[in-house]
Design a protein around this motif. Structure first.
Motif, PDB file in Angstrom:
ATOM      1  N   ILE A 127       1.380   0.567  36.484  1.00  0.00           N
ATOM      2  CA  ILE A 127       1.545   1.872  36.243  1.00  0.00           C
ATOM      3  C   ILE A 127       2.240   2.705  37.326  1.00  0.00           C
ATOM      4  O   ILE A 127       2.848   3.943  37.362  1.00  0.00           O
ATOM      5  N   ASN A 128       1.800   2.163  38.716  1.00  0.00           N
ATOM      6  CA  ASN A 128       2.615   2.638  39.756  1.00  0.00           C
ATOM      7  C   ASN A 128       3.931   2.250  39.868  1.00  0.00           C
ATOM      8  O   ASN A 128       4.831   2.934  40.180  1.00  0.00           O
ATOM      9  N   THR A 176      -0.044  -1.043  32.357  1.00  0.00           N
ATOM     10  CA  THR A 176       1.025  -0.649  31.337  1.00  0.00           C
ATOM     11  C   THR A 176       2.013   0.112  32.303  1.00  0.00           C
ATOM     12  O   THR A 176       1.587   0.578  33.306  1.00  0.00           O
ATOM     13  N   TYR A 177       3.254   0.021  31.686  1.00  0.00           N
ATOM     14  CA  TYR A 177       4.145   1.090  32.632  1.00  0.00           C
ATOM     15  C   TYR A 177       4.277   2.450  31.895  1.00  0.00           C
ATOM     16  O   TYR A 177       5.397   3.251  31.799  1.00  0.00           O
ATOM     17  N   GLY A 178       3.156   3.056  31.366  1.00  0.00           N
ATOM     18  CA  GLY A 178       3.121   4.374  31.137  1.00  0.00           C
ATOM     19  C   GLY A 178       3.171   4.858  29.656  1.00  0.00           C
ATOM     20  O   GLY A 178       3.178   3.776  28.870  1.00  0.00           O
ATOM     21  N   GLU A 179       3.361   5.659  29.306  1.00  0.00           N
ATOM     22  CA  GLU A 179       3.476   6.233  27.694  1.00  0.00           C
ATOM     23  C   GLU A 179       4.713   6.408  27.139  1.00  0.00           C
ATOM     24  O   GLU A 179       4.767   6.529  25.995  1.00  0.00           O
ATOM     25  N   ASP A 180       5.718   6.082  27.794  1.00  0.00           N
ATOM     26  CA  ASP A 180       7.130   6.298  27.092  1.00  0.00           C
ATOM     27  C   ASP A 180       7.709   4.999  26.821  1.00  0.00           C
ATOM     28  O   ASP A 180       7.716   3.942  27.634  1.00  0.00           O
ATOM     29  N   VAL A 181       8.092   5.049  25.867  1.00  0.00           N
ATOM     30  CA  VAL A 181       8.862   3.736  25.103  1.00  0.00           C
ATOM     31  C   VAL A 181       9.981   3.202  25.955  1.00  0.00           C
ATOM     32  O   VAL A 181      10.010   1.935  26.420  1.00  0.00           O
ATOM     33  N   HIS A 182      10.907   3.972  26.359  1.00  0.00           N
ATOM     34  CA  HIS A 182      12.032   3.718  27.301  1.00  0.00           C
ATOM     35  C   HIS A 182      11.786   3.288  28.620  1.00  0.00           C
ATOM     36  O   HIS A 182      12.265   2.068  29.023  1.00  0.00           O
ATOM     37  N   PRO A 555      -1.743   1.747  44.128  1.00  0.00           N
ATOM     38  CA  PRO A 555      -0.686   1.321  45.060  1.00  0.00           C
ATOM     39  C   PRO A 555      -0.415  -0.087  45.591  1.00  0.00           C
ATOM     40  O   PRO A 555       0.456  -0.362  46.342  1.00  0.00           O
ATOM     41  N   GLY A 556      -1.794  -0.738  45.527  1.00  0.00           N
ATOM     42  CA  GLY A 556      -1.554  -2.094  45.844  1.00  0.00           C
ATOM     43  C   GLY A 556      -1.874  -2.098  47.361  1.00  0.00           C
ATOM     44  O   GLY A 556      -2.432  -1.167  48.054  1.00  0.00           O
ATOM     45  N   GLY A 575       7.889   9.755  43.853  1.00  0.00           N
ATOM     46  CA  GLY A 575       7.297   8.989  42.612  1.00  0.00           C
ATOM     47  C   GLY A 575       7.202  10.132  41.407  1.00  0.00           C
ATOM     48  O   GLY A 575       7.136  11.346  41.711  1.00  0.00           O
ATOM     49  N   LYS A 576       7.383   9.823  40.172  1.00  0.00           N
ATOM     50  CA  LYS A 576       7.400  10.607  38.986  1.00  0.00           C
ATOM     51  C   LYS A 576       6.200  10.096  38.214  1.00  0.00           C
ATOM     52  O   LYS A 576       6.106   9.101  37.985  1.00  0.00           O
ATOM     53  N   LEU A 577       5.487  11.219  37.459  1.00  0.00           N
ATOM     54  CA  LEU A 577       4.393  10.468  36.709  1.00  0.00           C
ATOM     55  C   LEU A 577       4.945   9.887  35.356  1.00  0.00           C
ATOM     56  O   LEU A 577       5.634  10.379  34.716  1.00  0.00           O
ATOM     57  N   PRO A 578       4.555   8.620  35.264  1.00  0.00           N
ATOM     58  CA  PRO A 578       5.034   7.970  33.762  1.00  0.00           C
ATOM     59  C   PRO A 578       3.950   8.312  32.857  1.00  0.00           C
ATOM     60  O   PRO A 578       4.062   7.656  31.763  1.00  0.00           O
ATOM     61  N   ILE A 579       2.827   9.043  32.937  1.00  0.00           N
ATOM     62  CA  ILE A 579       2.057   9.482  31.839  1.00  0.00           C
ATOM     63  C   ILE A 579       1.799  10.977  32.065  1.00  0.00           C
ATOM     64  O   ILE A 579       2.059  11.741  33.012  1.00  0.00           O
ATOM     65  N   SER A 580       1.325  11.481  30.824  1.00  0.00           N
ATOM     66  CA  SER A 580       0.995  12.957  31.006  1.00  0.00           C
ATOM     67  C   SER A 580      -0.395  13.270  31.510  1.00  0.00           C
ATOM     68  O   SER A 580      -1.422  12.497  31.099  1.00  0.00           O
ATOM     69  N   TYR A 581      -0.676  13.729  32.757  1.00  0.00           N
ATOM     70  CA  TYR A 581      -1.937  13.928  33.140  1.00  0.00           C
ATOM     71  C   TYR A 581      -2.873  15.137  32.633  1.00  0.00           C
ATOM     72  O   TYR A 581      -2.589  16.386  32.762  1.00  0.00           O
TER      73      TYR A 581
END
Length: 729
Positions: A127-128, A176-182, A555-556, A575-581
């Motif tokens: 996710i990060n 996961t790598y967030g909510e977006d397909v691309h 963040p590890g 950093g940019k959010l890969p999900i809607s918070y």
């Protein structure tokens, strides 16, 4: 029979070997057992945990083709490189005693670095990595992880997770790598590229495994291994594309969804495993079950009337290898099924040929005994620096009222909250142990958030908190200490977890954390809220009353230093959010919502939207334009935009390009991410960016469940600008 398409003479070798194998040897290749089946108990503290008699029973007598996990399950934990080498050497030597000398494939979960190898480089979780919007970092993570597992002699990594995270309650969201397909497709394929290279038999490369095919990540109740209700169109639009690109990127193995979709368990789903995966996606590798999931067709799902029937259902649906994992029941039952004629030998040959193919491709038949990859000091130093940079780029600055950040180095800071002084809360599950929650095993040279602040500060840093996550904090003491400090750093979030152990009933924070937050805000000292954990826990009221908000997620190992660097301005956040918070517990709407979800009283109203992330400088995009006003359905279209650093600090900005199909025969999302680029700009510097959208980018799954591009109007959106173009027949 679907024998894989092969080159370089491997097909002939497979055919020759298959012709020599007995039924028992073939079924053995389809059997994947846990390391505990062939090792001594943890209490014996052996220098080499292999039990030679058990190992020979598994490999020589039962012909087992693969082993997974660390020794000593269920207390599995990271082992030294030296111990791993002894384990792998013992397995290599024993497989050499078998009649056909077929090598054993060893699988491991190395999901943010080499999880189960002591002193490995452990990266931010997926996710990060998605929040970095930096595919190059994902490629480097793959390279480093492959190198480190090969140093220990391991060859097969159960990663990357290609499910998309659209259910924030799900306890594996952070994998996961967030909510977006691309975004997920780009980051996942970048990882595969780094991990496998052009040839995963190379001494510093290893094979990957796509997880978890398919639909696993969208349980309707948010709990792990519970049903998903996904229609075929939604499946093809949102959940299949990531696996399709993973297959095209060359990942040779796929792990099966441990749950069920539309009433059909993943391990029984012929339509998904054979019709689509093989027939449509042209996957040539082998599929592997998840943990004990073939048995669970009988014990849990009640799809099979007996364990024997469960094996038949799974194998005939398209499962090639069974993660049994603690016994040889799959082996015994499948042999009996073939002998009775209920499972044709052609299906066995099909599965075994796929497994042997991957072993040949991995170079296992050519492996030199006791030969292990050695990392150089330069590689080790570069890996550590890559990890530090990944941690920095993964942190999201969500709020910075009145430019309270960055802080002065001399600021007097009160640090409090359960996530302030632990490494485990920055790493999450699959870290040294399965759940990642044994703080005593974490490296002593890595810094918690508190320790990193103390190291970098020239001012007073005071800590009020417990030794463990769930230890009660003395709130009154924290209130009293706040009087003597300029700033409060409030560290909230979650303890480590993964899978079903991480199930929760609500995204709300526990009351103890809410009470602490309210007490800190009531002091009227400026509060900087730092959130750490794998899910977006609800913080709306706290965030509203805080001067600054930092979303750290997981963040590890370098997370403490990265957060301190951002707080003090040593590093400009990007950093940019890969999900809607979400703003509310049940306010779960992804950014690519349908028009009906933002109509009349319905709204998309997250606390922070997908793609949100602040910087200590400012950026502006302008001059968005398309190359043509009209294109035909088979054409690409080129798009240009300018981005400028309009602030006073050097920084990185991710430019996001969205597309909207204005009117279509199936309702289309308000926008979908189709391209992004990350640029590094000095103050006043600008750069012209170009993007190319293909017909595939303009397509969707139509009424007949086929991917199509329909004529009509399209909108391209970057920043605050929108331009239109049309597609003609």
């Amino acid at each position: 029979m679907n024998i894989p398409i092969l080159h370089n003479g491997i097909a002939n070798k497979i055919e020759n070997l298959l012709s020599q194998m007995t039924l028992e040897e073939k079924v053995g290749q389809m059997t994947l057992i846990d390391a505990s089946v062939v090792t001594v108990g943890e209490e014996q503290k052996a220098d080499n945990p292999i039990d030679q008699a058990k190992l020979e029973e598994a490999i020589v007598n039962r012909h087992v083709g693969a082993i997974l996990n660390t020794p000593y399950t269920p207390h599995n934990k990271a082992q030294s490189v030296e111990t791993w080498r002894k384990i792998i050497s013992s397995i290599q030597k024993t497989s050499g005693k078998s009649r056909l000398k077929i090598p054993v494939l060893y699988g491991i979960d190395a999901i943010h670095g080499a999880t189960y190898i002591k002193n490995a480089v452990l990266f931010p979780q997926a996710i990060n990595m998605a929040a970095t919007f930096n595919p190059e970092l994902s490629t480097r993570e793959g390279e480093i992880t492959a190198r480190e597992i090969r140093t220990a002699g391991l060859q097969w990594n159960f990663y990357p997770v290609m499910d998309i995270g659209r259910q924030p309650l799900w306890p594996r969201l952070w994998e996961t790598y967030g909510e977006d397909v691309h975004l997920a497709a780009v980051l996942g394929t970048a990882y595969i590229k780094g991990h496998q290279g052009d040839d995963f038999s190379a001494p510093d490369k290893a094979s990957t495994c796509l997880k978890h095919y398919v639909g696993y990540s969208f349980p309707i109740n948010g709990k792990d291994r519970t049903p998903a209700w996904i229609g075929e169109r939604m499946l093809r639009e949102y959940f299949l594309p990531e696996f399709e690109v993973g297959v095209k990127a060359g990942s040779p193995t796929v792990m099966v969804n441990s749950g069920e979709v539309d009433g059909i368990p993943g391990h029984a789903n012929y339509h998904y495993l054979t019709t689509i995966l093989r027939g449509e996606l042209d996957f040539q590798g082998f599929t592997v079950s998840d943990w004990e999931d073939i048995k669970r067709l009988y014990t849990r799902d009640k799809l099979a009337a007996t364990p024997r029937e469960a094996v038949k259902i799974a194998v005939m649906a398209g499962v090639d290898m069974s993660m049994v994992p603690f016994d040889f029941s799959f082996y015994d039952l499948l042999i009996d099924l073939v002998k009775s004629g209920e499972v044709p030998i052609s299906r066995i040959d099909e599965a075994v040929s796929r497994i042997l193919t991957v072993k040949y491709q991995a170079g296992l038949f050519e492996a030199k005994p006791h030969s292990f990859y050695e990392e150089s000091p330069v590689q080790l130093a570069e890996a550590a620096e890559t990890n530090r940079q990944a941690a920095r780029e993964s942190i999201v600055l969500a709020k910075n009222a009145n430019h309270i950040l960055p802080l002065k180095k001399s600021a007097r800071i009160l640090v409090t909250g359960p996530t302030a002084n632990l490494l485990s809360v920055m790493n999450g599950g699959w870290t040294i142990t399965w759940q990642g929650d044994d703080e005593s095993l974490y490296p002593k040279d890595k810094l918690t958030v508190l320790e990193a602040l103390q190291q970098k500060s020239t001012g007073k840093v005071t800590y009020v908190g417990g030794k463990y996550f769930d230890e009660k904090i003395n709130v009154q003491k924290a209130v009293e200490e706040a009087k003597n400090h300029d700033i409060i750093l409030l560290c909230l979030g979650e303890k480590p977890y993964t899978e079903t152990i991480g199930n929760i009933n609500s995204l709300a924070l526990d009351q103890a954390q809410i009470n602490l937050a309210q007490a800190m805000i009531a002091t009227q000292k400026p509060v900087i809220l730092l959130m750490l954990g794998g899910r977006p826990r609800i913080i709306s009221e706290i965030a509203e009353q805080s001067a600054g908000v930092i979303l750290g997620f997981l963040p590890g190992m370098e997370g403490g230093g990265a957060i301190a660097d951002i707080l003090y301005g040593y590093y400009n956040p990007n950093g940019k959010l890969p999900i809607s918070y979400p703003r509310h517990t049940n306010g779960i709407t992804p950014y690519d919502y349908k028009p009906i979800e933002s109509f009349e009283l319905n709204t998309y109203n997250p606390l922070y939207p997908f793609g949100h992330g602040l910087s200590y400088t400012t950026f502006q995009t302008s001059g968005l334009k398309v190359e043509k006003d009209k294109i035909t359905r088979g054409e690409n279209i080129n798009i240009a935009v300018n981005v400028k650093n309009t602030g006073s600090f050097k920084g990185q900005e991710t430019v996001l390009l969205y597309l909207n199909d204005v009117a279509a025969s199936v309702s289309r999302p308000n926008k979908q991410l189709k391209a992004f680029k990350k640029v590094d700009l000095d103050p006043g510097q600008d750069e012209n960016l170009s993007f190319t959208l293909t017909p595939h980018d303009l397509s969707f799954i139509g009424v007949d469940l086929k991917r199509i591009v329909e004529p009509g109007e399209f909108k391209v959106m970057v920043g605050k600008e929108t331009v239109n173009f049309s597609v003609t027949r």
